[in-house]
Design a protein around this motif. Structure first.
Motif, PDB file in Angstrom:
ATOM      1  N   PRO A 245      47.643  41.105  46.329  1.00  0.00           N
ATOM      2  CA  PRO A 245      48.418  41.727  47.399  1.00  0.00           C
ATOM      3  C   PRO A 245      47.965  43.164  47.629  1.00  0.00           C
ATOM      4  O   PRO A 245      47.278  43.754  46.784  1.00  0.00           O
ATOM      5  CB  PRO A 245      49.848  41.676  46.867  1.00  0.00           C
ATOM      6  CG  PRO A 245      49.687  41.681  45.382  1.00  0.00           C
ATOM      7  CD  PRO A 245      48.437  40.911  45.101  1.00  0.00           C
ATOM      8  N   PRO A 246      48.360  43.753  48.757  1.00  0.00           N
ATOM      9  CA  PRO A 246      47.983  45.146  49.030  1.00  0.00           C
ATOM     10  C   PRO A 246      48.476  46.122  47.966  1.00  0.00           C
ATOM     11  O   PRO A 246      47.835  47.143  47.710  1.00  0.00           O
ATOM     12  CB  PRO A 246      48.641  45.432  50.383  1.00  0.00           C
ATOM     13  CG  PRO A 246      48.841  44.102  51.007  1.00  0.00           C
ATOM     14  CD  PRO A 246      49.105  43.154  49.882  1.00  0.00           C
ATOM     15  N   LEU A 295      51.691  44.230  34.437  1.00  0.00           N
ATOM     16  CA  LEU A 295      51.150  44.323  35.788  1.00  0.00           C
ATOM     17  C   LEU A 295      51.786  43.203  36.602  1.00  0.00           C
ATOM     18  O   LEU A 295      51.712  42.028  36.222  1.00  0.00           O
ATOM     19  CB  LEU A 295      49.630  44.152  35.791  1.00  0.00           C
ATOM     20  CG  LEU A 295      48.980  43.940  37.161  1.00  0.00           C
ATOM     21  CD1 LEU A 295      49.064  45.213  37.998  1.00  0.00           C
ATOM     22  CD2 LEU A 295      47.536  43.492  37.028  1.00  0.00           C
ATOM     23  N   PHE A 296      52.411  43.552  37.700  1.00  0.00           N
ATOM     24  CA  PHE A 296      53.086  42.585  38.562  1.00  0.00           C
ATOM     25  C   PHE A 296      52.413  42.595  39.930  1.00  0.00           C
ATOM     26  O   PHE A 296      52.216  43.655  40.532  1.00  0.00           O
ATOM     27  CB  PHE A 296      54.569  42.944  38.697  1.00  0.00           C
ATOM     28  CG  PHE A 296      55.335  42.049  39.627  1.00  0.00           C
ATOM     29  CD1 PHE A 296      55.607  40.734  39.285  1.00  0.00           C
ATOM     30  CD2 PHE A 296      55.769  42.514  40.861  1.00  0.00           C
ATOM     31  CE1 PHE A 296      56.306  39.896  40.148  1.00  0.00           C
ATOM     32  CE2 PHE A 296      56.477  41.696  41.728  1.00  0.00           C
ATOM     33  CZ  PHE A 296      56.742  40.376  41.373  1.00  0.00           C
ATOM     34  N   LEU A 297      52.066  41.415  40.426  1.00  0.00           N
ATOM     35  CA  LEU A 297      51.399  41.301  41.720  1.00  0.00           C
ATOM     36  C   LEU A 297      52.439  41.323  42.834  1.00  0.00           C
ATOM     37  O   LEU A 297      52.815  40.291  43.391  1.00  0.00           O
ATOM     38  CB  LEU A 297      50.558  40.021  41.775  1.00  0.00           C
ATOM     39  CG  LEU A 297      49.402  39.941  40.772  1.00  0.00           C
ATOM     40  CD1 LEU A 297      48.670  38.620  40.885  1.00  0.00           C
ATOM     41  CD2 LEU A 297      48.442  41.105  40.962  1.00  0.00           C
ATOM     42  N   GLY A 298      52.907  42.516  43.142  1.00  0.00           N
ATOM     43  CA  GLY A 298      53.922  42.666  44.173  1.00  0.00           C
ATOM     44  C   GLY A 298      54.623  43.994  44.053  1.00  0.00           C
ATOM     45  O   GLY A 298      54.325  44.811  43.162  1.00  0.00           O
ATOM     46  N   PRO A 299      55.606  44.264  44.922  1.00  0.00           N
ATOM     47  CA  PRO A 299      56.304  45.552  44.925  1.00  0.00           C
ATOM     48  C   PRO A 299      57.304  45.678  43.787  1.00  0.00           C
ATOM     49  O   PRO A 299      57.742  44.681  43.189  1.00  0.00           O
ATOM     50  CB  PRO A 299      57.010  45.552  46.286  1.00  0.00           C
ATOM     51  CG  PRO A 299      57.223  44.109  46.590  1.00  0.00           C
ATOM     52  CD  PRO A 299      56.033  43.382  46.041  1.00  0.00           C
ATOM     53  N   ALA A 300      57.700  46.899  43.508  1.00  0.00           N
ATOM     54  CA  ALA A 300      58.612  47.181  42.397  1.00  0.00           C
ATOM     55  C   ALA A 300      59.971  46.527  42.591  1.00  0.00           C
ATOM     56  O   ALA A 300      60.592  46.073  41.612  1.00  0.00           O
ATOM     57  CB  ALA A 300      58.774  48.699  42.247  1.00  0.00           C
ATOM     58  N   GLU A 323      53.799  51.929  41.687  1.00  0.00           N
ATOM     59  CA  GLU A 323      53.122  51.045  42.639  1.00  0.00           C
ATOM     60  C   GLU A 323      51.750  51.626  42.968  1.00  0.00           C
ATOM     61  O   GLU A 323      51.583  52.847  43.094  1.00  0.00           O
ATOM     62  CB  GLU A 323      53.959  50.897  43.911  1.00  0.00           C
ATOM     63  CG  GLU A 323      55.273  50.174  43.681  1.00  0.00           C
ATOM     64  CD  GLU A 323      56.107  50.063  44.941  1.00  0.00           C
ATOM     65  OE1 GLU A 323      56.778  49.030  45.111  1.00  0.00           O
ATOM     66  OE2 GLU A 323      56.101  51.025  45.757  1.00  0.00           O
ATOM     67  N   MET A 324      50.784  50.754  43.127  1.00  0.00           N
ATOM     68  CA  MET A 324      49.404  51.181  43.389  1.00  0.00           C
ATOM     69  C   MET A 324      48.633  49.999  43.948  1.00  0.00           C
ATOM     70  O   MET A 324      49.136  48.869  43.986  1.00  0.00           O
ATOM     71  CB  MET A 324      48.747  51.672  42.093  1.00  0.00           C
ATOM     72  CG  MET A 324      48.624  50.618  41.011  1.00  0.00           C
ATOM     73  SD  MET A 324      47.991  51.272  39.471  1.00  0.00           S
ATOM     74  CE  MET A 324      49.290  52.412  39.011  1.00  0.00           C
ATOM     75  N   GLN A 328      43.281  50.254  41.431  1.00  0.00           N
ATOM     76  CA  GLN A 328      43.694  51.383  40.591  1.00  0.00           C
ATOM     77  C   GLN A 328      44.248  50.926  39.245  1.00  0.00           C
ATOM     78  O   GLN A 328      44.285  51.708  38.295  1.00  0.00           O
ATOM     79  CB  GLN A 328      44.757  52.206  41.320  1.00  0.00           C
ATOM     80  CG  GLN A 328      44.262  52.912  42.571  1.00  0.00           C
ATOM     81  CD  GLN A 328      45.396  53.566  43.337  1.00  0.00           C
ATOM     82  OE1 GLN A 328      46.386  52.924  43.670  1.00  0.00           O
ATOM     83  NE2 GLN A 328      45.262  54.858  43.610  1.00  0.00           N
ATOM     84  N   SER A 329      44.679  49.680  39.150  1.00  0.00           N
ATOM     85  CA  SER A 329      45.405  49.222  37.956  1.00  0.00           C
ATOM     86  C   SER A 329      44.583  49.201  36.677  1.00  0.00           C
ATOM     87  O   SER A 329      45.138  49.460  35.601  1.00  0.00           O
ATOM     88  CB  SER A 329      46.031  47.849  38.211  1.00  0.00           C
ATOM     89  OG  SER A 329      45.041  46.858  38.421  1.00  0.00           O
TER      90      SER A 329
END
Length: 475
Positions: A245-246, A295-300, A323-324, A328-329
């Motif tokens: 995701p973005p 690390l979560f693939l999505g918003p907080a 969030e990034m 960057q992760s």
């Protein structure tokens, strides 16, 4: 098979009258063996011990200082073209030299640049690092000398909608990482790096350049987790890009033993990455501090809702989350040095004993990386990779190594060990000897790996202290 034409350029190695005739013979063989015209302005191809750049090149990617002054190779080959690798393999075989192959140098046992059996050469893939991204077909070709950081950067240059499920340390070489399996922060969603390899180019023990079609599916299976150095020199990989995701969210929540860290970790083992360290408490005495990292693939906001349902005890808050973009992760992740595979969840008693041993060391760091998710959907036989977990320490003195062994002795009921499982005597173990560690490490995949090895490298030319052996010849 990929075919190219022969030519005979010169190399930039330095020699003197003290060089042995054997060394000169190898250099002459190598210099006359290229299948590609060579421009000497690109730099040297072969470095002897008499070359002024030899020492700095040898030590350039030694990641474990225990091996900084170990045995030295007769030559270091730094190829610019696949034909240079072919010539190095052919000439090494002809002149009785072992080959070690180095991409990033992150093998912490030094097997890519150290050998107890001499003479040997290092094929250093540093200059073979090109990366070609094909967003339209969701794939990329990456040469083995490139690093993971370079690969991620090239993907991000083309699109922020794609990533690759490999490791988080940016200086790890692609070659060793993918051939060993390769796990990272996306593997619970997409599996190992090796699970996302679509093709490869390899130079075999006869110096032939092969791709997936010409090498066959058995060898293609073996190099994706079975350790490429047992089967040849892997030059490049075609990989499958995966969707990201973005924006992604990471968090790092720290808890001490006094804050219920043991209870939290006992539950957390099957969820995400955790780092364990001994730290001074507010009163000055030592305690164990556990960092719960994810690390979560999505918003907080979505992550917070999920955590309230699945793990409310951790009390995750919005200010714990960052969030990034996915690119960057990797900069937020840990390094790692020694690994084991946890066979089942560690009991609370096991964890408490672990804390005691961690407290004995002045400084220590342990990282637990749980498998699961997509990993559980892929069968054990899909790739040879022996699913493992990672412990970490960067201490080098014998005192610290002794402490690590004591720690490992405590953890023995819960894990399967790494090189301590066993290794090949004189780098050329029999099948019976290698089975003592190979069956434990690769389990049911070991015999299949040996069958592949026996077919593609029957003379066991590519070998090291823990390489795949060949079956004994019938009497």
């Amino acid at each position: 098979m990929i075919v190219s034409a022969w030519s005979s350029p010169s190399t930039a190695a330095s020699t003197n009258s003290s060089s042995s005739s054997h060394d000169r013979s190898f250099q002459q063989c190598f210099s006359s063996g290229f299948q590609h015209s060579y421009n000497s302005t690109s730099g040297s191809l072969i470095f002897s011990k008499n070359n002024s750049a030899y020492a700095s090149l040898l030590k350039s990617s030694v990641r474990n200082l225990r091996f900084f002054n170990s045995s030295e190779p007769q030559f270091i080959i730094s190829p610019f073209h696949e034909s240079h690798v072919q010539a190095a393999v052919i000439c090494s075989k002809k002149h009785g030299m072992q080959v070690r192959v180095r991409s990033g140098g992150h093998d912490y046992e030094g097997l890519s640049y150290v050998s107890d059996v001499v003479p040997f050469i290092i094929i250093d893939l540093f200059n073979l690092r090109s990366i070609s991204i094909d967003v339209e077909n969701e794939s990329a070709w990456v040469e083995s000398g490139a690093t993971l950081g370079e690969l991620y950067y090239k993907i991000a240059e083309k699109s922020n909608a794609y990533g690759f499920p490999a490791g988080s340390c940016p200086t790890v070489g692609v070659g060793g990482h993918l051939s060993g399996g390769g796990f990272g922060t996306l593997f619970r969603k997409y599996g190992l790096a090796a699970d996302n390899v679509m093709d490869a180019k390899i130079v075999d023990a006869d110096g032939k350049l092969l791709d997936r079609k010409s090498m066959g599916e058995d060898l293609f299976w073996a190099i994706r987790g079975g350790g490429g150095s047992s089967f040849g020199v892997i030059l490049a990989w075609k990989i499958r890009l995966v969707s990201v995701p973005p924006g992604v969210t990471i968090f790092n929540v720290q808890k001490t033993l006094e804050q219920g860290a043991t209870e939290h970790l006992h539950k957390w083992q099957a969820i995400a990455i955790v780092g364990v360290a001994n730290e001074p408490s507010n009163g000055g005495s030592k305690t164990i501090q556990i960092s719960f990292v994810s690390l979560f693939l999505g918003p907080a906001e979505r992550l917070l809702l999920l955590m309230k349902v699945s793990f409310p005890e951790l009390a995750l808050e919005r200010n714990n989350c960052i969030e990034m973009s996915w690119i960057q992760s990797p900069l937020q992740s840990f390094s790692k040095a020694k690994s084991d595979y946890v066979k089942e969840s560690i009991s609370k008693a096991g964890l408490e004993g672990l804390w005691q041993r961690l407290m004995e060391e002045q400084t220590s760091l342990l990282i637990l990386t749980p498998y699961g998710g997509k990993m559980s959907d892929i069968s054990d036989s899909e790739t040879p990779f022996p699913h493992r977990i990672t412990w970490d320490s960067d201490n080098e003195t014998q005192q610290h190594i002794g402490w690590m062994r004591s720690l490992y002795a405590h953890m023995e009921p819960y894990v399967s060990k790494d090189l301590d499982l066993g290794q090949n005597d004189n780098n050329n173990a029999s099948y019976a000897q290698a089975s003592t560690w190979g069956l434990k490490y690769f389990k049911n995949n070991f015999k299949r790996l040996v069958r592949v090895k026996t077919v593609v490298d029957p003379s066991n030319f590519f070998r090291n202290e823990q390489s795949i052996p060949v079956f004994p010849s019938p009497q």
